[in-house]
Design an enzyme around this catalytic site. Structure first.
Site, short mmCIF file in Angstrom:
data_model
loop_
_atom_site.label_atom_id
_atom_site.label_comp_id
_atom_site.label_asym_id
_atom_site.label_seq_id
_atom_site.Cartn_x
_atom_site.Cartn_y
_atom_site.Cartn_z
N ASP A 450 56.75 65.70 4.90
CA ASP A 450 56.69 65.65 6.35
C ASP A 450 57.25 64.32 6.85
O ASP A 450 56.67 63.28 6.59
CB ASP A 450 55.26 65.87 6.86
CG ASP A 450 54.22 65.05 6.08
OD1 ASP A 450 54.36 64.92 4.85
OD2 ASP A 450 53.27 64.56 6.71
N GLU A 645 55.79 52.08 1.00
CA GLU A 645 55.71 53.52 0.76
C GLU A 645 57.05 54.11 0.35
O GLU A 645 57.10 55.03 -0.46
CB GLU A 645 55.21 54.20 2.04
CG GLU A 645 55.13 55.70 2.01
CD GLU A 645 54.86 56.30 3.38
OE1 GLU A 645 54.37 57.45 3.43
OE2 GLU A 645 55.15 55.64 4.40
#
Length: 762
Positions: A450, A645
Site C-alpha cells: 500500500d 523503512e
C-alpha cells in the site's frame, strides 16, 4: 566482562558503559580526583576529566598525530554534546549529517596524556558516531566517560550490524502484558478523540480477560479499558468499534514471579518501528529471519507462536494486531517462518516436532479458511487473490489521505469533506463507486503493497503472482513436513489425517495455473492476472521473482527471468519495486506511490536473493546484495546512523517525498530501532557477501566502481568457496522433486506441472 582497563571497545553500550574505565569503582573515582586536584583545583563539585581539558584549552592546542597504543578520550558527556550541537548541527535536527554546514571537527582530550593532549575528531561519520555514543552513555547513567577512538572510527559495516544485533532488536521488541501495555497501547495512527488505552480479548479467553481486568484495577494510571470480542467478528462489528480502537491481545504463557505467584506473561514479538507499533503480518517473517541470524531465537519463536494464536482466535494472520485490522490478512509466510525457527531450536527432537505441529496445524487452517475459500479464492482460475471483507474508509490512514477522492462527491452534495466522510461511514450516504474503490484499497493493504499503481482500483480482481507463489510454497512445505517429520501421517485436532500426497498434488495444480495465467513466455516475466478483464496485467513487478523463492519456476523460466527481466529492475542501489514504464507519468494530479519506481524495499531484495541462490545464480544474488547494502551503509554513514523503512534506489536517498513519508528517520542523537525488515535485510545481506566484498563495502565503495573492477557480474566470489545451496541439481529437464517419495502421484513426461522445477528440499 572483567572490570579492567582493557575494556572491549566494540561491546554493546550496556556493557561498555558499565565496565572497564567506565565502571563505578574506587580506582576510577580516585584517578579522576587526582587528575583534577593535581592542577591546583579545589572543585566545589565532583571533579571531571573535562576540568583538565578546559585548563588545557587556555594554554595551548597540541594534537596527537600518532598513537603508540590505542587512543582513548576523557569526555564530559553533556558539555561535549552541547558543543557538538552548537557548532555542528546547523539545521537543528539533533543529528550530524552531510547536510550540516559546520566545520566537522571537534578536539577531545586523550586519556593517555591525562587530558593535556588533544586529538582532532573529524568528518561526518566520526562526529555523528560521537554524538550517538554520548546519547548511549547517558542512557546508561554516565555523565563522564572514557571513550575508545576505535569506537568512533569503527568499520561502518561492523558498527551497523552490531547496532542492529545489540540495540535495534531490543528497541523493537514488545510484550503485551502488565509491564508492556504502556508502550504497546500507544498508537500514532489513532485519529479518534478517544486515546484511552484499550485492549480487546478474543471470545472465550476468560483467564486472559480476568488477567487484564486485574491489571486495569491495580494499575489505574494506565486508564486501561478491557473488552471481550464477540464470537462472530463481522465487518459491521469492526466498523462499529473504529471510534474506540485498541490493541488485540496476543499469546501469553504462565510463569512464576519473584513472589512465587503463578501469573501470565506476554509472548515477545518485534514491531516494524515508528508509527507501526504493533505486530504486522508479512513484516514479521522478514524480521524473524534477522532475529534468527542474530541468535534471538526466543523472540523469533514468539513471532510464530503469536501467529498461531491469531489464526486460532482471530481467524487469520492479521494485517496487524489492532482492532481496525480485524478483517484483513497479509501475505502468508507462516510455513517457511516456522521452518526457519524450528531449525534453530535447541530442545529435543520430540519437543521441536511438537512445537512445529502447532504451527503446521495453524497454517493448514489458514490455508483452507482464508486463502482457499470465498471471497479470496477465484473459481475461474483456481488461484487466490487479496480480497478482505470490510466496510467504510480505512481508519488508520493519515487524516487527509482520501480527501482528493472524496472531494468531488462531497462537492456534488454541498458538503465538506469531513461531513461527507462521516455520513458515508454511518451509511447515511450510499455511493457504489466509493464502495468499489475501498474494496480495492483494502485489498491493496492486505497485499502489503500500500500503495502502488500496480493495484490501483483493481487489486481485488487480481490473482497476483506473489500471493500464489507463496501459497505454492505453503503446499510444498506442508507436504514435505508431513512426509519427512511426521511419517506421512499428520493428525489434526479434529482427528482427520493429512498426508503429503494431497499437498503435492495441490502444488502441481497451482503451478500449472500460475504458468497458464501468470507466466508470459514472450516477455520472460510473471504478471498478475485480472479475473474481470480475463487477461494479464501489464504492470511489471519485481514480485515476479517470488516464483524463484517459492521454487515454482522451471529452469527455463528462471533463465529467462534472470537473462531478460532482471535488468529491468536492477538499478544502482538494488531492485526497484516496478519498472518506470509500468508506473507511468507522475504529475501533480498523479503523485508517486511508495511501492512504485524508483523506490526499493527490503522484502523484495531478500526474496530475490534467496530465489536466485536456489536456482544457482549466486553471483547475481551477491551483486544485488552488495548494491542494497551499499545503499543502507552509505545512508548510515552520511546521516547519523539512519536506517529507514525504504529508499529511492535510483538516486540513493532516504529523503522521500511520497505518501506516509519514511519511517525511521525521525530521531534525536541516536537511532534506537532502525526499521524491522530493513534491519533483517542488512544482516541477511551480509551473509551473501564474500569476505572481500564485505571489506570493500566497509570503505563505502560504490557498486558501479566495485562491479566494474570485478567485471560486472563476475565477482571475486568465483574464487571463493560458494556456500552450499540446498537444492537438487537440474539436468535435462528432470524434476527437482523426488516423486518416488510422493505416494499416489503420477507425473508423466509431458506434464507441465512441476517439470524442471527449481524447488528446494531439506
Amino acid at each position: 566482562m572483567n572490570d579492567s582497563e582493557d575494556n572491549i571497545p566494540y561491546a554493546p553500550a550496556a556493557v561498555y558503559y558499565n565496565s572497564g574505565n567506565n565502571s563505578f569503582t574506587s580506582s576510577n573515582v580516585d584517578r579522576v580526583r587526582r587528575f583534577a586536584t593535581s592542577h591546583g583545583q579545589v572543585p566545589s563539585r565532583p571533579p571531571t576529566p573535562q576540568d583538565g581539558l578546559r585548563a588545557l584549552r587556555k594554554r595551548r592546542a597540541s594534537h596527537d598525530e600518532k598513537a603508540a597504543i590505542p587512543r582513548k578520550f576523557l569526555i564530559d558527556v553533556l558539555e561535549t554534546r552541547r558543543l557538538i550541537l552548537e557548532q555542528e548541527d546547523t539545521d537543528g535536527d539533533c543529528q550530524i549529517t552531510i547536510n550540516d554546514a559546520g566545520p566537522k571537527s571537534v578536539t577531545l582530550g586523550t586519556l593517555g596524556s591525562g587530558g593535556y593532549s588533544k586529538f582532532e575528531v573529524r568528518g561526518t561519520y566520526m562526529l555523528s558516531t560521537l554524538l550517538q555514543e554520548l546519547a548511549l552513555a547517558l542512557d546508561n547513567g554516565r555523565k563522564y566517560i572514557v571513550l575508545d577512538e576505535a569506537r568512533l572510527n569503527e568499520n561502518p559495516v561492523d558498527r551497523l550490524s552490531r547496532m542492529i544485533k545489540c540495540h535495534f532488536w531490543d528497541g523493537l521488541t514488545r510484550r503485551i502484558d502488565a509491564e508492556g501495555l504502556e508502550v504497546i497501547c500507544a498508537d500514532p495512527k489513532n485519529r479518534t478523540a478517544n486515546h484511552n488505552a484499550r485492549i480487546y480479548i478474543p471470545y472465550g479467553e476468560t483467564e486472559v480477560f480476568e488477567y487484564y481486568k486485574h491489571v486495569a484495577e491495580t494499575r489505574t494510571h494506565l486508564n486501561l479499558q478491557v473488552e471481550m470480542l464477540p464470537q462472530d467478528i463481522s465487518p459491521e462489528y469492526v466498523k462499529s468499534i473504529n471510534d474506540r480502537p485498541g490493541i488485540l491481545s496476543l499469546a501469553m504463557r504462565k510463569y512464576v514471579d519473584d513472589q512465587g505467584n503463578t501469573t501470565l506473561r506476554g509472548v515477545p514479538f518485534v514491531v516494524p518501528g515508528g508509527r507501526f507499533n504493533e505486530m504486522y503480518g508479512w513484516d514479521s517473517y522478514f524480521e524473524t529471519l534477522g532475529l534468527a541470524l542474530d541468535g534471538k531465537i526466543e523472540v523469533a519463536r514468539g513471532m510464530v507462536d503469536n501467529f498461531t494464536y491469531e489464526i486460532k482466535h482471530y481467524g487469520k494472520i492479521l494485517n496487524a494486531n489492532r482492532s481496525y485490522y480485524l478483517t484483513r490478512s497479509q501475505p502468508p509466510f507462516l510455513t517457511d517462518m516456522a521452518i526457519r525457527v524450528y531449525e534453530n531450536l535447541t530442545e529435543t527432537e520430540a519437543e521441536k516436532k511438537q512445537w512445529l505441529a502447532t504451527a503446521i496445524t495453524a497454517a493448514i487452517k489458514e490455508y483452507h479458511t482464508v486463502w482457499m475459500c470465498a471471497p479470496r479464492f477465484d473459481l475461474k482460475t483456481g488461484l487466490s487473490k487479496y480480497y478482505p471483507i470490510g466496510l467504510g474508509i480505512p481508519p488508520e490512514t493519515e487524516a487527509s489521505h482520501f480527501d482528493h477522492l472524496i472531494l468531488p462527491y462531497a462537492a456534488r452534495l454541498g458538503l465538506s469533506i469531513p461531513e461527507y466522510a462521516a455520513k458515508y461511514h454511518n451509511m447515511e450516504i450510499h455511493e457504489p463507486e466509493l464502495d468499489e474503490y475501498f474494496l480495492h484499497d483494502r485489498a491493496v493493504r492486505e497485499s502489503g503493497h500500500d500503495t502502488t499503481y500496480r493495484f490501483e482500483k483493481r487489486c481485488a480482481n487480481l490473482t497476483t503472482i506473489d500471493l500464489n507463489a507463496l501459497l505454492y510454497k505453503y503446499e510444498i512445505d506442508l507436504g514435505e513436513l508431513i512426509r519427512d517429520k511426521y511419517d506421512d501421517h499428520f493428525v489434526l485436532e479434529d482427528g482427520n489425517v493429512e498426508t503429503s500426497a494431497v499437498w503435492f498434488e495441490r502444488a502441481m495444480l497451482r503451478k500449472e495455473r500460475i504458468d497458464r495465467y501468470c507466466w508470459n513466455e514472450e516477455k520472460s516475466l510473471y504478471y498478475d492476472y485480472d479475473t474481470v478483464k480475463e487477461k494479464q496485467s501489464e504492470y511489471e513487478s519485481v514480485t515476479a521473482f517470488w516464483a524463484l523463492w517459492a521454487g515454482c519456476a522451471s529452469k527455463h523460466q528462471a533463465e529467462k527471468l534472470v537473462r531478460n527481466s532482471l535488468p529491468k529492475f536492477e538499478v544502482f542501489g538494488g531492485l526497484v519495486s516496478g519498472t518506470e514504464e509500468s508506473r507511468g507519468t507522475i504529475t501533480l494530479d498523479r503523485p508517486n506511490r511508495q511501492w512504485d519506481y524508483p523506490l526499493g524495499w527490503a522484502p523484495h531484495q531478500m526474496m530475490a536473493w534467496r530465489g536466485l541462490e536456489i536456482y544457482g545464480y549466486i553471483n547475481e544474488a551477491r551483486r544485488l546484495a552488495y548494491r542494497w547494502l551499499y545503499t543502507i551503509t552509505k545512508s548510515f554513514v552520511d546521516f547519523n546512523g539512519v536506517v529507514p523503512e525504504k529508499y529511492d534506489v535510483v538516486s540513493l536517498s532516504h529523503l522521500l517525498n511520497v505518501e506516509y513519508g519514511n519511517v525511521g528517520t525521525d530521531f534525536k542523537f541516536v537511532p534506537r530501532e532502525g526499521f524491522g525488515w530493513m534491519n533483517a535485510s542488512y544482516q541477511l545481506g551480509l551473509s551473501y557477501l564474500t569476505n572481500h566484498m564485505r571489506r570493500v563495502l566497509g570503505t563505502c565503495t560504490s557498486p558501479e566502481v566495485y562491479l566494474k573492477d570485478t567485471e560486472g557480474a563476475s565477482l571475486k566470489a568465483n574464487n571463493e568457496a560458494t556456500p552450499p545451496i540446498n537444492k537438487t541439481v537440474l539436468e535435462n529437464g528432470d524434476l527437482s522433486i523426488d516423486f518416488s517419495k510422493m505416494v499416489a502421484i503420477k507425473v508423466t513426461d509431458n506434464s507441465s506441472s512441476l517439470k524442471e522445477s527449481g524447488r528446494v528440499f531439506p
